[in-house]
Structures are given as C-alpha cells and as structure tokens.
Design a protein around this motif. Structure first.
Motif, PDB file in Angstrom:
ATOM      1  N   TYR A  78      15.073  37.576 -18.705  1.00  0.00           N
ATOM      2  CA  TYR A  78      16.312  36.965 -19.446  1.00  0.00           C
ATOM      3  C   TYR A  78      15.739  36.234 -20.768  1.00  0.00           C
ATOM      4  CZ  TYR A  78      19.108  38.240 -15.405  1.00  0.00           C
ATOM      5  OH  TYR A  78      19.440  39.110 -14.435  1.00  0.00           O
ATOM      6  N   VAL A  79      16.049  36.708 -21.934  1.00  0.00           N
ATOM      7  CA  VAL A  79      15.741  35.864 -23.005  1.00  0.00           C
ATOM      8  C   VAL A  79      17.075  35.779 -23.983  1.00  0.00           C
ATOM      9  CG1 VAL A  79      14.413  35.539 -25.290  1.00  0.00           C
ATOM     10  CG2 VAL A  79      13.299  36.560 -23.252  1.00  0.00           C
ATOM     11  N   PRO A  80      17.740  34.678 -23.829  1.00  0.00           N
ATOM     12  CA  PRO A  80      19.180  34.416 -24.829  1.00  0.00           C
ATOM     13  C   PRO A  80      18.865  34.721 -26.053  1.00  0.00           C
ATOM     14  CG  PRO A  80      18.894  32.399 -23.296  1.00  0.00           C
ATOM     15  CD  PRO A  80      17.628  33.382 -23.204  1.00  0.00           C
ATOM     16  N   LYS A  81      19.819  35.554 -26.815  1.00  0.00           N
ATOM     17  CA  LYS A  81      19.893  36.190 -28.289  1.00  0.00           C
ATOM     18  C   LYS A  81      20.207  34.968 -29.019  1.00  0.00           C
ATOM     19  CE  LYS A  81      20.575  40.994 -27.164  1.00  0.00           C
ATOM     20  NZ  LYS A  81      21.317  42.274 -27.381  1.00  0.00           N
ATOM     21  N   PRO A  82      19.801  34.798 -30.162  1.00  0.00           N
ATOM     22  CA  PRO A  82      20.014  33.545 -31.149  1.00  0.00           C
ATOM     23  C   PRO A  82      21.471  33.535 -31.172  1.00  0.00           C
ATOM     24  CG  PRO A  82      18.507  35.231 -32.370  1.00  0.00           C
ATOM     25  CD  PRO A  82      18.990  35.843 -30.873  1.00  0.00           C
ATOM     26  N   GLY A  83      21.878  32.081 -31.263  1.00  0.00           N
ATOM     27  CA  GLY A  83      23.153  31.429 -31.406  1.00  0.00           C
ATOM     28  C   GLY A  83      24.195  31.599 -30.068  1.00  0.00           C
ATOM     29  N   VAL A  84      23.453  32.058 -29.051  1.00  0.00           N
ATOM     30  CA  VAL A  84      24.510  32.031 -27.834  1.00  0.00           C
ATOM     31  C   VAL A  84      24.251  30.661 -27.153  1.00  0.00           C
ATOM     32  CG1 VAL A  84      24.076  34.694 -27.365  1.00  0.00           C
ATOM     33  CG2 VAL A  84      22.658  33.052 -26.124  1.00  0.00           C
ATOM     34  N   SER A  85      25.355  30.248 -26.493  1.00  0.00           N
ATOM     35  CA  SER A  85      25.312  29.081 -25.756  1.00  0.00           C
ATOM     36  C   SER A  85      26.389  29.098 -24.639  1.00  0.00           C
ATOM     37  CB  SER A  85      25.744  27.865 -26.775  1.00  0.00           C
ATOM     38  OG  SER A  85      25.856  26.521 -26.284  1.00  0.00           O
ATOM     39  N   GLY A  86      25.936  28.353 -23.664  1.00  0.00           N
ATOM     40  CA  GLY A  86      26.910  28.233 -22.353  1.00  0.00           C
ATOM     41  C   GLY A  86      27.924  27.041 -22.678  1.00  0.00           C
ATOM     42  N   PRO A  87      28.804  26.738 -21.767  1.00  0.00           N
ATOM     43  CA  PRO A  87      29.577  25.592 -21.990  1.00  0.00           C
ATOM     44  C   PRO A  87      28.942  24.502 -22.021  1.00  0.00           C
ATOM     45  CG  PRO A  87      30.192  26.840 -20.091  1.00  0.00           C
ATOM     46  CD  PRO A  87      28.883  27.531 -20.608  1.00  0.00           C
ATOM     47  N   ALA A  88      29.298  23.362 -22.964  1.00  0.00           N
ATOM     48  CA  ALA A  88      28.616  21.871 -22.709  1.00  0.00           C
ATOM     49  C   ALA A  88      28.795  21.584 -21.305  1.00  0.00           C
ATOM     50  CB  ALA A  88      29.706  20.881 -23.490  1.00  0.00           C
ATOM     51  N   GLY A  89      27.710  20.955 -20.902  1.00  0.00           N
ATOM     52  CA  GLY A  89      27.286  20.517 -19.763  1.00  0.00           C
ATOM     53  C   GLY A  89      26.859  21.453 -18.579  1.00  0.00           C
ATOM     54  N   SER A  90      26.711  22.664 -19.017  1.00  0.00           N
ATOM     55  CA  SER A  90      26.325  23.695 -17.931  1.00  0.00           C
ATOM     56  C   SER A  90      24.901  24.010 -17.871  1.00  0.00           C
ATOM     57  CB  SER A  90      26.737  25.097 -18.503  1.00  0.00           C
ATOM     58  OG  SER A  90      26.025  25.499 -19.882  1.00  0.00           O
ATOM     59  N   GLY A  91      24.130  23.205 -18.682  1.00  0.00           N
ATOM     60  CA  GLY A  91      22.634  23.479 -18.752  1.00  0.00           C
ATOM     61  C   GLY A  91      22.272  24.510 -19.618  1.00  0.00           C
ATOM     62  N   ALA A  92      23.114  25.232 -20.225  1.00  0.00           N
ATOM     63  CA  ALA A  92      22.955  26.588 -20.888  1.00  0.00           C
ATOM     64  C   ALA A  92      23.220  26.321 -22.213  1.00  0.00           C
ATOM     65  CB  ALA A  92      23.339  27.821 -20.021  1.00  0.00           C
ATOM     66  N   GLU A  93      23.453  25.304 -22.710  1.00  0.00           N
ATOM     67  CA  GLU A  93      23.546  24.928 -24.022  1.00  0.00           C
ATOM     68  C   GLU A  93      22.550  25.476 -25.214  1.00  0.00           C
ATOM     69  OE1 GLU A  93      23.289  22.756 -21.873  1.00  0.00           O
ATOM     70  OE2 GLU A  93      25.214  21.580 -21.720  1.00  0.00           O
ATOM     71  N   GLU A  94      22.771  25.893 -26.198  1.00  0.00           N
ATOM     72  CA  GLU A  94      21.974  26.598 -27.170  1.00  0.00           C
ATOM     73  C   GLU A  94      20.792  25.894 -27.165  1.00  0.00           C
ATOM     74  OE1 GLU A  94      21.452  28.716 -31.497  1.00  0.00           O
ATOM     75  OE2 GLU A  94      23.367  27.331 -31.101  1.00  0.00           O
ATOM     76  N   ALA A  95      20.601  24.589 -27.340  1.00  0.00           N
ATOM     77  CA  ALA A  95      19.482  23.638 -27.618  1.00  0.00           C
ATOM     78  C   ALA A  95      18.566  23.753 -26.472  1.00  0.00           C
ATOM     79  CB  ALA A  95      19.645  22.203 -27.937  1.00  0.00           C
ATOM     80  N   ALA A  96      19.055  23.985 -25.154  1.00  0.00           N
ATOM     81  CA  ALA A  96      18.362  23.877 -24.042  1.00  0.00           C
ATOM     82  C   ALA A  96      17.918  25.265 -23.760  1.00  0.00           C
ATOM     83  CB  ALA A  96      19.312  23.443 -22.803  1.00  0.00           C
ATOM     84  N   ILE A  97      18.391  26.317 -24.304  1.00  0.00           N
ATOM     85  CA  ILE A  97      17.915  27.756 -23.902  1.00  0.00           C
ATOM     86  C   ILE A  97      17.287  28.463 -24.924  1.00  0.00           C
ATOM     87  CG2 ILE A  97      19.611  27.933 -22.026  1.00  0.00           C
ATOM     88  CD1 ILE A  97      21.195  29.786 -24.022  1.00  0.00           C
ATOM     89  N   ALA A  98      17.193  27.766 -26.257  1.00  0.00           N
ATOM     90  CA  ALA A  98      16.747  28.679 -27.325  1.00  0.00           C
ATOM     91  C   ALA A  98      15.446  28.829 -27.171  1.00  0.00           C
ATOM     92  CB  ALA A  98      17.218  27.963 -28.713  1.00  0.00           C
ATOM     93  N   LEU A  99      14.811  30.102 -27.372  1.00  0.00           N
ATOM     94  CA  LEU A  99      13.415  30.410 -27.605  1.00  0.00           C
ATOM     95  C   LEU A  99      12.790  30.486 -26.158  1.00  0.00           C
ATOM     96  CD1 LEU A  99      12.266  28.671 -30.827  1.00  0.00           C
ATOM     97  CD2 LEU A  99      13.068  31.163 -30.441  1.00  0.00           C
ATOM     98  N   LYS A 100      13.275  30.507 -25.125  1.00  0.00           N
ATOM     99  CA  LYS A 100      12.908  30.419 -23.691  1.00  0.00           C
ATOM    100  C   LYS A 100      13.037  31.596 -23.036  1.00  0.00           C
ATOM    101  CE  LYS A 100      13.200  25.623 -23.714  1.00  0.00           C
ATOM    102  NZ  LYS A 100      14.045  24.409 -23.238  1.00  0.00           N
TER     103      LYS A 100
END
Length: 149
Positions: A78-100
């Motif tokens: 899985y590679v998250p698409k640009p601009g997607v983000s999980g809910p705050a506190g989920s560990g899947a916020e955009e800053a935590a998952i971008a370019l990974k």
C-alpha cells in the motif's frame, strides 16, 4: 671554524610513516530494531512526490517492491495517495504516512526479514529506511485511498 660534522654511523633515519588509513565510509542508518517488529513493514524513501504523480511510475515501483518483498512471504503493498490522511491520533495522519510504502505480511518475522534486507539499500538514488507500524494504525492506512499491489 666550521660546525662539527655529524658523527659517522649515527642513528638510522626514522622509518617512513605508515600510509594513512582510508577514510571510514559514512555510517549508514542504524540497524532495524527487531524488538519493534510487527507484521506491517514501513519502507520510507521508496517513492517520491514525482513518482506519486504518475500512476504508471507507481505501477513500476509496486512491481519492483513486490519482487523484493515477496521473497519473505505473502505480502500486500500500500502507498497512500497524495493528500490523504487518517483521523488525528490514528497513526495514519498525512505527515506520518506520506511518501511511504507499507508492506503487510502474515507475521512479524516475515516483515522483519524483509526490513533487514532492504534497510539502508539504495532505491532510485534514495536510502530506504525500514520501520514497523502497529497493526491498529495500519487499519487506518488501509482505509485510505492508496496505490496497491
């Protein structure tokens, strides 16, 4: 009068200095910590912003990643698409998952084996860094719009 001449048969000249040691290679990233392993391997620096802009490029990267990652077990990528983000506190916020790139294995041992192999390797001129994500946080990533393989 002239200064006295050095005595004949004096001490031998000092031996030549040993050659300088080669410069140490730059240290790579610290090794993967096995105590943090989960079935979800996170590979940082496998994709760039430019890669994400091209579905064709992402297809090639996921194909290359599958070729490497599948050596260690069945895997979903899985590679998250640009601009997607999980809910705050989920560990899947955009800053935590971008370019990974996230690689989901059946076991932590499979993810660890792959992480150890790929960590510190060069991919398209970038140094890959491997880490792990708790499965609960990964559930939030899986629910986002991602490139998958």
């Amino acid at each position: 009068t002239s200064p006295p001449s050095p005595p004949l048969g004096g001490p031998p000249p000092p031996p030549p200095a040993p050659p300088a040691a080669p410069a140490a290679a730059p240290a790579g990233p610290p090794p993967v910590d096995p105590s943090t392993a989960t079935p979800v391997l996170v590979l940082d620096a496998m994709v760039s912003k430019e890669d994400l802009a091209s579905a064709e490029e992402m297809g090639e990267i996921l194909e290359d990643a599958r070729s490497e990652c599948s050596k260690h077990g069945a895997v979903s990528l899985y590679v998250p698409k640009p601009g997607v983000s999980g809910p705050a506190g989920s560990g899947a916020e955009e800053a935590a998952i971008a370019l990974k790139l996230f690689a989901e294995y059946g076991t932590a041992a499979e993810a660890l084996a792959c992480g150890k192999e790929l960590h510190g390797k060069q991919f398209d001129g970038r140094t890959v860094l491997a880490s792990f994500l708790p499965p609960e946080a990964f559930q939030a990533v899986k629910g986002l719009d991602c490139f998958t393989a």
